[in-house]
Design an enzyme around this catalytic site. Structure first.
Site, PDB file in Angstrom:
ATOM      1  N   LYS A   1      -6.800  -0.640   6.384  1.00 35.43           N
ATOM      2  CA  LYS A   1      -5.729  -0.311   7.331  1.00 35.43           C
ATOM      3  C   LYS A   1      -5.606   1.199   7.484  1.00 35.43           C
ATOM      4  O   LYS A   1      -5.744   1.948   6.514  1.00 35.43           O
ATOM      5  CB  LYS A   1      -4.396  -0.876   6.831  1.00 35.43           C
ATOM      6  CG  LYS A   1      -3.269  -0.774   7.852  1.00 35.43           C
ATOM      7  CD  LYS A   1      -1.913  -0.702   7.200  1.00 35.43           C
ATOM      8  CE  LYS A   1      -1.615   0.689   6.677  1.00 35.43           C
ATOM      9  NZ  LYS A   1      -0.204   0.883   6.274  1.00 35.43           N
TER      10      LYS A   1
ATOM     11  N   GLU B   1      -3.538   0.396  13.369  1.00 41.95           N
ATOM     12  CA  GLU B   1      -2.075   0.435  13.386  1.00 41.95           C
ATOM     13  C   GLU B   1      -1.546   1.600  14.214  1.00 41.95           C
ATOM     14  O   GLU B   1      -1.307   2.693  13.705  1.00 41.95           O
ATOM     15  CB  GLU B   1      -1.520   0.525  11.960  1.00 41.95           C
ATOM     16  CG  GLU B   1       0.002   0.503  11.906  1.00 41.95           C
ATOM     17  CD  GLU B   1       0.556   0.508  10.492  1.00 41.95           C
ATOM     18  OE1 GLU B   1       1.792   0.504  10.344  1.00 41.95           O
ATOM     19  OE2 GLU B   1      -0.236   0.523   9.519  1.00 41.95           O
TER      20      GLU B   1
ATOM     21  N   ASP C   1       0.804  -1.222   0.000  1.00 48.02           N
ATOM     22  CA  ASP C   1       0.000   0.000   0.000  1.00 48.02           C
ATOM     23  C   ASP C   1       0.835   1.268   0.000  1.00 48.02           C
ATOM     24  O   ASP C   1       0.359   2.344   0.379  1.00 48.02           O
ATOM     25  CB  ASP C   1      -0.931   0.003   1.210  1.00 48.02           C
ATOM     26  CG  ASP C   1      -0.168  -0.081   2.539  1.00 48.02           C
ATOM     27  OD1 ASP C   1       0.939  -0.649   2.555  1.00 48.02           O
ATOM     28  OD2 ASP C   1      -0.686   0.412   3.561  1.00 48.02           O
TER      29      ASP C   1
ATOM     30  N   LYS D   1      -2.255  -3.982  14.246  1.00 49.76           N
ATOM     31  CA  LYS D   1      -0.949  -3.972  13.577  1.00 49.76           C
ATOM     32  C   LYS D   1      -0.015  -3.045  14.347  1.00 49.76           C
ATOM     33  O   LYS D   1       0.137  -1.872  14.015  1.00 49.76           O
ATOM     34  CB  LYS D   1      -1.081  -3.521  12.122  1.00 49.76           C
ATOM     35  CG  LYS D   1       0.251  -3.527  11.365  1.00 49.76           C
ATOM     36  CD  LYS D   1       0.091  -3.213   9.888  1.00 49.76           C
ATOM     37  CE  LYS D   1       1.452  -3.194   9.203  1.00 49.76           C
ATOM     38  NZ  LYS D   1       1.362  -3.023   7.737  1.00 49.76           N
TER      39      LYS D   1
ATOM     40  N   ARG E   1       4.244   1.316 -11.125  1.00 51.34           N
ATOM     41  CA  ARG E   1       3.678   0.925  -9.829  1.00 51.34           C
ATOM     42  C   ARG E   1       2.766  -0.299 -10.000  1.00 51.34           C
ATOM     43  O   ARG E   1       2.755  -1.197  -9.157  1.00 51.34           O
ATOM     44  CB  ARG E   1       2.915   2.099  -9.203  1.00 51.34           C
ATOM     45  CG  ARG E   1       3.820   3.243  -8.751  1.00 51.34           C
ATOM     46  CD  ARG E   1       3.080   4.266  -7.908  1.00 51.34           C
ATOM     47  NE  ARG E   1       2.062   4.985  -8.641  1.00 51.34           N
ATOM     48  CZ  ARG E   1       2.264   6.095  -9.334  1.00 51.34           C
ATOM     49  NH1 ARG E   1       3.487   6.610  -9.410  1.00 51.34           N
ATOM     50  NH2 ARG E   1       1.264   6.706  -9.951  1.00 51.34           N
TER      51      ARG E   1
ATOM     52  N   TYR F   1       4.117   6.235   4.727  1.00 53.19           N
ATOM     53  CA  TYR F   1       3.595   5.471   3.593  1.00 53.19           C
ATOM     54  C   TYR F   1       2.737   6.358   2.720  1.00 53.19           C
ATOM     55  O   TYR F   1       2.047   7.237   3.206  1.00 53.19           O
ATOM     56  CB  TYR F   1       2.768   4.274   4.117  1.00 53.19           C
ATOM     57  CG  TYR F   1       3.647   3.156   4.621  1.00 53.19           C
ATOM     58  CD1 TYR F   1       4.129   2.198   3.745  1.00 53.19           C
ATOM     59  CD2 TYR F   1       3.983   3.071   5.966  1.00 53.19           C
ATOM     60  CE1 TYR F   1       4.943   1.164   4.191  1.00 53.19           C
ATOM     61  CE2 TYR F   1       4.797   2.055   6.417  1.00 53.19           C
ATOM     62  CZ  TYR F   1       5.278   1.110   5.545  1.00 53.19           C
ATOM     63  OH  TYR F   1       6.091   0.095   6.002  1.00 53.19           O
TER      64      TYR F   1
ATOM     65  N   GLU G   1       1.615   2.801  15.585  1.00 56.07           N
ATOM     66  CA  GLU G   1       3.042   2.495  15.464  1.00 56.07           C
ATOM     67  C   GLU G   1       3.891   3.410  16.339  1.00 56.07           C
ATOM     68  O   GLU G   1       4.043   4.599  16.051  1.00 56.07           O
ATOM     69  CB  GLU G   1       3.502   2.615  14.006  1.00 56.07           C
ATOM     70  CG  GLU G   1       4.988   2.331  13.838  1.00 56.07           C
ATOM     71  CD  GLU G   1       5.492   2.463  12.412  1.00 56.07           C
ATOM     72  OE1 GLU G   1       6.707   2.297  12.196  1.00 56.07           O
ATOM     73  OE2 GLU G   1       4.667   2.736  11.502  1.00 56.07           O
TER      74      GLU G   1
ATOM     75  N   SER H   1       2.560  -8.434   8.925  1.00 52.09           N
ATOM     76  CA  SER H   1       1.980  -7.566   7.899  1.00 52.09           C
ATOM     77  C   SER H   1       3.115  -6.669   7.431  1.00 52.09           C
ATOM     78  O   SER H   1       3.241  -5.515   7.858  1.00 52.09           O
ATOM     79  CB  SER H   1       0.815  -6.737   8.460  1.00 52.09           C
ATOM     80  OG  SER H   1       0.309  -5.856   7.470  1.00 52.09           O
TER      81      SER H   1
END
Length: 374
Positions: free
Chosen positions: A157, A198, A44, A240, A66, A374, A200, A312
């Site tokens: 996500k 997620e 992603d 995640k 891509r 990301y 993080e 993941s």
């Protein structure tokens, strides 16, 4: 006294989850993603992240390249033996595989569940500490989620980050991000998408593993409380998180058992057993360490683990394949073999049977990107 008791009884109810017609489907899909020995391919990356991946191999960052990059992995024969779900970027969700089918159609035919990154990136958290960011994308979210479901996505996500600075994270960021993640999860379940939450805690910094554990526990506990308050169906979501490790600038590298025990302990203090699975991000760890740490967690037998522990990964699954590919069709087979090797290694790690001897020296290379977005 009786009236007072009536009021209290009405306000002290047990946890009530949201009402969604997708409840059974959400629980079934979350369980399917947790299939034994399988994990998630995180494909992603944004256009900006793809630019960082492509520059070292001299590949132009355009829409077709891509698409070719994602098709490289989705077309690897037998990848479904190791991968239960794929997180796509919005662009890829609507692109076509080499044979004209959509990427979700290819995945479904192989028994792999298609997913989608639904956040819209980060912006500065103005009430937080300098360098902290919050994630945007809730505006118009219900309509977007419905559109992704119609396109074939069945999970999603959303990533929030927490940089450790001076040994901590600001209270504002902890609360703000927890509320954002919980609202995202609630709206996703209403639309039929299994939310991957997620939070993080970043590896960036010079902190030790004890500090990472302390901050991770505070962050994950706040996220769980917010999910509970928003009525999120725990059985129909996945987590995640980061692994609990020392900072990238600390000069220390945790042994697999040390990282595993710190991570499991922190999860056991914060995450309900009702959540079916934990799918770790690799967070800039080397390919080998991402496998070794996950393996140590699954090999651990004396700590509580009511959830499955899986992977993941993006960089820790794709980096060797990208180097082998170099953007050239003549290298496609070699690149796919490299991808399948990493998928197999992480599948073994998800079973607690990873053997580092099967990995070459290249798997030890650091994949850390400072301030990775990301």
């Amino acid at each position: 006294m009786s009236a007072r008791m009536t009021v209290l009884a009405g306000h002290l109810q047990t946890h009530e989850t949201i009402q969604t017609p997708f409840k059974d489907e959400l629980i079934a899909n979350a369980k399917a993603i947790c299939a034994p020995g399988k994990g998630i391919l995180a494909a992603d990356e944004s256009q900006g992240s793809c630019d960082k991946r492509f520059k070292p191999i001299g590949l132009e960052n355009n829409e077709e390249n891509r698409r070719r990059y994602r098709a490289l992995m989705i077309g690897a024969p037998g990848f479904e033996k190791y991968i239960s779900g794929v997180i796509f970027h919005e662009e890829t969700l609507y692109q076509k595989f080499d044979d004209g089918r959509s990427f979700p159609e290819v995945c479904k035919a192989l028994g792999v569940i298609p997913g989608i990154k639904t956040d819209k990136g980060m912006v500065p958290a103005h009430n937080g500490a300098p360098g902290e960011n919050e994630t945007q994308g809730l505006d118009g979210y219900v309509a977007r989620a419905a559109k992704y479901y119609a396109a074939g996505a069945r999970f999603c996500k959303w990533r929030n980050t927490y940089p450790i600075q001076n040994g901590t994270v600001s209270p504002y960021l902890i609360k703000r991000n927890a509320e954002t993640l919980a609202k995202y999860a609630q709206l996703s379940q209403m639309a039929g998408l299994v939310p991957i939450v997620e939070p993080e805690v970043m590896i960036d910094g010079d902190h030790d593993i004890e500090t990472c554990q302390k901050v991770s526990e505070k962050v994950w506990a706040a996220v769980t409380a917010a999910l509970h308050a928003h009525g999120v169906i725990f059985e129909g979501m996945l987590l995640k998180p980061n692994m609990v490790v020392p900072g990238s600038d600390s000069g220390k590298v945790a042994a697999p058992v040390e990282a595993a025990r710190a991570t499991i302990t922190t999860l056991s203090r914060t995450l309900p057993a009702a959540v079916p699975g934990v799918f770790f991000l690799s967070g800039g760890l080397s390919e080998a360490n991402a496998s070794a740490y996950l393996n140590a967690m699954n090999a651990c037998t004396d700590l509580p683990k009511p959830w499955v522990l899986r992977f993941s990964y993006a960089r820790a699954l794709q980096s060797s394949a990208l180097k082998a590919w170099q953007g050239k069709d003549e290298n496609k087979e070699k690149a796919r073999l490299a991808f399948l090797h990493r998928a197999a290694m992480n599948s073994d790690a998800a079973k607690g049977i990873y053997d580092a001897v099967k990995d070459g020296k290249g798997a030890q290379a650091s994949l850390f990107v400072r301030g990775n977005a990301y």
